[in-house]
Design a protein around this motif. Sequence first.
Motif, short mmCIF file in Angstrom:
data_model
loop_
_atom_site.label_atom_id
_atom_site.label_comp_id
_atom_site.label_asym_id
_atom_site.label_seq_id
_atom_site.Cartn_x
_atom_site.Cartn_y
_atom_site.Cartn_z
N VAL A 66 0.85 -1.20 0.00
CA VAL A 66 0.00 0.00 0.00
C VAL A 66 0.88 1.25 0.00
O VAL A 66 0.65 2.20 -0.76
CB VAL A 66 -0.94 -0.01 1.23
N MET A 120 -3.84 6.47 1.30
CA MET A 120 -3.23 6.52 -0.02
C MET A 120 -4.26 6.79 -1.11
O MET A 120 -3.89 7.04 -2.26
CB MET A 120 -2.50 5.20 -0.30
N ALA A 167 3.41 -2.17 -7.47
CA ALA A 167 3.08 -2.45 -6.07
C ALA A 167 2.39 -3.80 -5.93
O ALA A 167 2.71 -4.59 -5.04
CB ALA A 167 2.18 -1.34 -5.53
N LEU A 195 3.95 1.49 -1.05
CA LEU A 195 4.64 1.58 -2.34
C LEU A 195 3.70 2.13 -3.40
O LEU A 195 4.08 3.01 -4.19
CB LEU A 195 5.16 0.19 -2.74
N ALA A 196 2.46 1.63 -3.39
CA ALA A 196 1.48 2.11 -4.37
C ALA A 196 1.27 3.61 -4.18
O ALA A 196 1.24 4.37 -5.16
CB ALA A 196 0.17 1.36 -4.20
N GLY A 197 1.17 4.04 -2.92
CA GLY A 197 0.98 5.46 -2.66
C GLY A 197 2.18 6.27 -3.15
O GLY A 197 2.03 7.31 -3.80
N LEU A 245 4.26 5.56 -5.43
CA LEU A 245 4.45 5.55 -6.88
C LEU A 245 3.35 6.26 -7.63
O LEU A 245 3.57 6.71 -8.76
CB LEU A 245 4.54 4.10 -7.38
#
Lengths: 103, 166, 394
Positions: A17, B20, B96, A19-21, A23
């Motif tokens: 999560v 996020m 991800a 990492l997704a944020g 990126l």
Amino acid sequence: MSSLQGYLLLSALLFAVGLAGALTRRNAILVLIGIELMLNSANLNFIAFWRYGPAPAALTGIMFAIFSIGIAAAEAAVGLAIILAAYRHSGTTDLDEMNSLKG
Amino acid sequence: MTASFLILALLTVAGTAAAMGLRNAVHCVLALTLGFAGIAALYLQLGAQFVGLAQIMVYVGAVAILAVFAIMMTHKPGQAEASVFSSHWIAGGVVAAAVFAVLAWAIASSEAVFQLLPPQPDVTVQKIGDALMHRFVLPLEIMGLLLTAALIGAVVIAMDRKEETK
Amino acid sequence: MTQVFVQLDQIFVIVKYWLLGFVPAGWQPLVSAIVSVVTVVIAFPALFALVTWFERKGLGRMQNRYGPNRAGPAGLFQPIADAIKSLTKEDIVPLAADHVVHFLAPVLLVTAAFLAYAVIPVGRNMIVVNLNAGVLFFFAVGSVVELSVFMAGWSSRSKYSLLGAMRAIAQMISYEVPLVLASVVVIMQAGSLSTVAIVERQAGYTGIWPHWFVFTPWGFVGFALFMIAATAESNRSPFDLPEGESEIIAGYYIEYSGFKFALFFLGEYLGMMATSGMAITLFLGGWAAPFPFLAWIPSYVWFFLKLLALIFGFIWIRGTLPRLRMDQLMNFAWEFILPMALFNMLVAGVWHFMPPGIPRWLVCIAMVATPCILLSMRLKRKKKLQLRTYQFAE
């Protein structure tokens, strides 16, 4: 499924999560926060391995987590300061518009 | 896999995922504090009392406040954001997801994780302090140096240079 | 005879175990926790009601007026009337406000304030949970208050709220550092973060003189610094800039009304009482009696007497000192309190390693007095202190 596996899977999910944020978000501050989240998931791993490991009395996992929290605090302070300086320079925190970095 | 672990895990993942994904940056940080508090509760559940409380103090009390201050200082009112995600969000999401898939596969196929919970170790704050002062005294000193350097560095970087020339 | 006093001292503990006898063994931990929590959740708001009456009455006396005197004898039922008023008021939420955050802010504030009481021992064997890192828990919970203040100020979408919240957060962060540093000296001396252990460390008397930490040079300075920082942390006068009525109306909770406003009020007082309770635990010997011949009075009576005395100190200060300016507030925190707290830690170390006796007292008193005088001279040097002259329009 053992409990250690549960903690490790949760930590992997938090890492993904974060990492997704990091990126995908456009706001530089939220990217920094995603990186903080990744650090946190690593801490969770340290603590889980410390608790389930063979020698919990050695406190190694706890020490790792304590130092990691300290470093994360320093990182957040410096990172936000850099973002503020960049904002003052370019007038935006949008990473898609910050494309003037040249050597 | 106890019920308390599942509840805390759900709370943490929900908080971080909201952090996020939400549109408003301040909402993101507030959701993130929920995630950080959930992680702290997991530390407490694992018996790491000191680390859990330090986590709340540093992340909820300091990092979150710093982040909302930074967001409010860099926010421009009336700025209509087209999208909160960057133009390469598909690539980022794929990366991800791939990282999570690899990690989950590694965890699921590992044999080292099938361990029973060892008895609760007796970790008092005094023992942590002893370890910090004896075995880990060098990292502690370096940590102090790093924090001092970061403090000064952050002030120098964020300081408004125009003030000096006036 | 002594048996009666012991039973009187432990009466709440005995009643709790008597109640636990009625539930099956498997449920006892849960019921025990619920009983303790319910007691705290009832006792401290009741004390809060009493304190609001006490404060209005005391301030009234200091300002040559009566204070509340209509509801009940000497206005004693005024808090009940206030509670009914705030409960029946309409709950107004600004149209532009962020509804969810606006609702959550007071809830978070009150929750954090109540959590802080979990580690404060209010009497012998009377503590909700004896955490190994109790003092750290107290400060960790205290740092959540800043977040709720931010949420209240930001979600109201009002410039006064936001200004008040910014002031409050800047002030709380500045004074949280000395608050923690001032209590570090006690932790150094007691060798524990557990509040129960700290109270036990201060037990005992020399003659009739109690072994409280406040009766040592570093303890006295630590107590003074702790109380100053506590006043600033709980946004009380003279550090009440975040809610200065004459400057920014009421600060971060200006857009709240009715019951939510009452919750902010409650949270603020609970925070003040919790910090006072922590000061009592750290420096004033917790629930111990001040003299050995008074030890027959139950321990919880002493705790609450000390708490009321400290609260009276807060009220007295509020009635006598004018409000500071923002730059004075910040200068005071960073140029006086913080270096003083750091010096104090050094003094506590010297005290620990010197042999007991008169020389130790003299050295330590000199060591705390010198930086105190130098720092206050430094603070004063910048200002021209003189009688204010007024110019009137003609």
